[in-house]
Design a protein around this motif. Structure first.
Motif, PDB file in Angstrom:
ATOM      1  N   LYS A   3       0.984  -1.251  -0.119  1.00 20.25           N
ATOM      2  CA  LYS A   3      -0.006  -0.150   0.186  1.00 20.25           C
ATOM      3  C   LYS A   3       0.835   1.528  -0.072  1.00 20.25           C
ATOM      4  O   LYS A   3       2.084   1.307   0.451  1.00 20.25           O
ATOM      5  CB  LYS A   3      -0.762  -0.214   1.278  1.00 20.25           C
ATOM      6  CG  LYS A   3      -0.231   0.063   2.595  1.00 20.25           C
ATOM      7  CD  LYS A   3      -1.142   0.038   3.622  1.00 20.25           C
ATOM      8  CE  LYS A   3      -0.430   0.088   5.047  1.00 20.25           C
ATOM      9  NZ  LYS A   3      -1.086   0.396   6.192  1.00 20.25           N
ATOM     10  N   ASP A 318      -7.314   7.424   0.236  1.00 16.35           N
ATOM     11  CA  ASP A 318      -6.648   6.283   0.319  1.00 16.35           C
ATOM     12  C   ASP A 318      -8.017   5.249   0.483  1.00 16.35           C
ATOM     13  O   ASP A 318      -8.024   4.068  -0.057  1.00 16.35           O
ATOM     14  CB  ASP A 318      -5.854   6.091   1.551  1.00 16.35           C
ATOM     15  CG  ASP A 318      -4.691   4.918   1.518  1.00 16.35           C
ATOM     16  OD1 ASP A 318      -4.245   4.689   0.333  1.00 16.35           O
ATOM     17  OD2 ASP A 318      -4.318   4.409   2.491  1.00 16.35           O
ATOM     18  N   SER A 322      -9.506   2.352  -2.358  1.00  9.60           N
ATOM     19  CA  SER A 322      -9.528   0.690  -2.002  1.00  9.60           C
ATOM     20  C   SER A 322     -10.878   0.414  -2.143  1.00  9.60           C
ATOM     21  O   SER A 322     -11.390  -0.854  -2.098  1.00  9.60           O
ATOM     22  CB  SER A 322      -9.403   0.307  -0.598  1.00  9.60           C
ATOM     23  OG  SER A 322      -9.994   1.153   0.334  1.00  9.60           O
ATOM     24  N   THR A 324     -14.274  -0.868  -4.025  1.00  9.22           N
ATOM     25  CA  THR A 324     -14.434  -1.955  -5.112  1.00  9.22           C
ATOM     26  C   THR A 324     -15.838  -1.722  -6.103  1.00  9.22           C
ATOM     27  O   THR A 324     -16.900  -1.410  -5.337  1.00  9.22           O
ATOM     28  CB  THR A 324     -14.051  -3.455  -4.610  1.00  9.22           C
ATOM     29  OG1 THR A 324     -15.339  -3.635  -3.717  1.00  9.22           O
ATOM     30  CG2 THR A 324     -13.029  -3.498  -4.076  1.00  9.22           C
ATOM     31  N   SER A 335     -10.746  -2.878  -7.346  1.00  7.73           N
ATOM     32  CA  SER A 335     -10.721  -1.760  -6.567  1.00  7.73           C
ATOM     33  C   SER A 335     -10.688  -0.363  -7.697  1.00  7.73           C
ATOM     34  O   SER A 335     -10.331  -0.642  -8.876  1.00  7.73           O
ATOM     35  CB  SER A 335      -9.499  -1.427  -5.786  1.00  7.73           C
ATOM     36  OG  SER A 335      -8.570  -1.525  -6.532  1.00  7.73           O
TER      37      SER A 335
END
Length: 366
Positions: A3, A318, A322, A324, A335
């Motif tokens: 990440k 962030d 992530s 989806t 994602s």
């Protein structure tokens, strides 16, 4: 799972054995420049000194580094980051993206590089790709507008419908463009129409706290312009790190003119994703009150996010990457960040086979 790491602390970033360590510094970072320009007595030394408090994090979990603080680096660390394939993005005191430490390319394809250059040098082939970027951006802008339209009051809804009609005319103009300059003019007109609707999307109360009439960049003139600039920087760098995972050359672009000291291809691809990633993020942060006027400061004749404000935006960014969605072709959930990588692969296929695999930019289906 790897990440991105966002480092806001100042101090010293170093290699410790086979991992990374941040030696934090106490005190406030000094601005990079003064109102009257760079300090002639600045010797380039850190404005804060490490105080010995160290935080380590395993390099195996690091996809990329975003450095918002004032950090010392040495060649030992740079070599280590290069060996691990970790791109590092630098931001100045005001939150502007300034530079990238780009590792040696791990994905190389001479054939793809030649095809990418060939498409740029051919006015016809270049225009096809440039139109595809603008068309996809317009589709996603219309998708955002249509999402908010039913939630508006009657008069605002009518104004939005008028703009949708104008955007439809702009869509009709895209196939008629004969050069990049004309296409960029149409793209600028689309953006201006879209930005005029933002006060409606935000609602009367939020729009009163954050007035917005037009896009202004250097420097951002108000809070919304500051948010757009910072969000766009995050989008550009996210696209760039996905390009890095492919064999594409980030300096050869099609809509934006390639130039010195910039990765123009990331600007092209970011146009497709800004309505989805940046604009929707801004609407949510303002409408939920997560971003307040206190998160901005006026400096150097402009308006900028404070460090606290940048932390709020980065945390939401962030989280958003992530999220989806169910992919219609792959038949699995992917994602938002993965969608950017898939967009790079679509471009690769077009460059290698423009007839059999023509590029079409991402069209939001959700």
């Amino acid at each position: 799972m790897k990440k991105p790491y966002y480092l806001f602390s100042s101090g010293r970033l170093k290699r410790r054995h086979n991992t990374l360590a941040l030696e934090r510094a106490s005190g406030d970072r000094s601005p990079d420049t003064r109102i009257d320009g760079p300090d002639p007595h600045d010797e380039g030394l850190p404005s804060v000194e490490p105080d010995g408090k160290t935080q380590s994090f395993p390099v195996e979990t690091v996809d990329s580094l975003y450095l918002f603080g004032e950090l010392d680096l040495n060649t030992r660390l740079v070599t280590f980051l290069g060996q691990q394939g970790i791109p590092t993005f630098f931001f100045d005191y005001y939150g502007y993206y300034t530079a990238t430490l780009y590792p040696r390319e791990a994905q190389l394809s001479g054939r793809l590089h030649i095809e990418q250059a060939r498409h740029y040098l051919s006015a016809k082939r270049r225009l096809v790709l440039a139109r595809a970027f603008v068309e996809a951006a317009l589709f996603n802008i219309e998708r955002v507008v249509k999402y908010y339209q039913p939630r508006l009051e009657r008069e605002a809804r009518v104004s939005v419908q008028t703009t949708l009609t104008d955007l439809s005319r702009d869509r009709d103009d895209l196939p008629l463009t004969t050069n990049i300059q004309t296409l960029m003019a149409v793209e600028g007109r689309i953006r201006n129409r879209y930005y005029q609707l933002w006060p409606y999307f935000l609602g009367p109360e939020v729009a009163a706290r954050f007035p917005f009439t037009k896009r202004e960049r250097q420097p951002p003139s108000n809070e919304l312009n500051a948010l757009i600039s910072f969000g766009n920087s995050l989008c550009y760098t996210t696209v760039l790190r996905q390009i890095y995972r492919t064999a594409l050359d980030p300096t050869i672009a099609f809509l934006h003119e390639p130039g010195d000291r910039r990765f123009s291809l990331s600007l092209d691809l970011a146009e497709v994703f800004k309505p989805l990633l940046v604009d929707r993020m801004i609407f949510r942060l303002l409408k939920t009150g997560e971003i307040q006027p206190k998160h901005f400061s006026a400096q150097l004749g402009g308006c900028y996010l404070t460090e606290a404000g940048r932390k709020v935006v980065v945390a939401h960014w962030d989280e958003r990457l992530s999220q989806t969605v169910q992919h219609r072709t792959l038949n699995k959930r992917v994602s938002y960040e993965r969608l950017i990588r898939l967009e790079c692969y679509k471009l690769v296929r077009h460059l290698c086979d423009p007839v059999g695999e023509p590029y079409q930019g991402l069209h939001m289906w959700w």
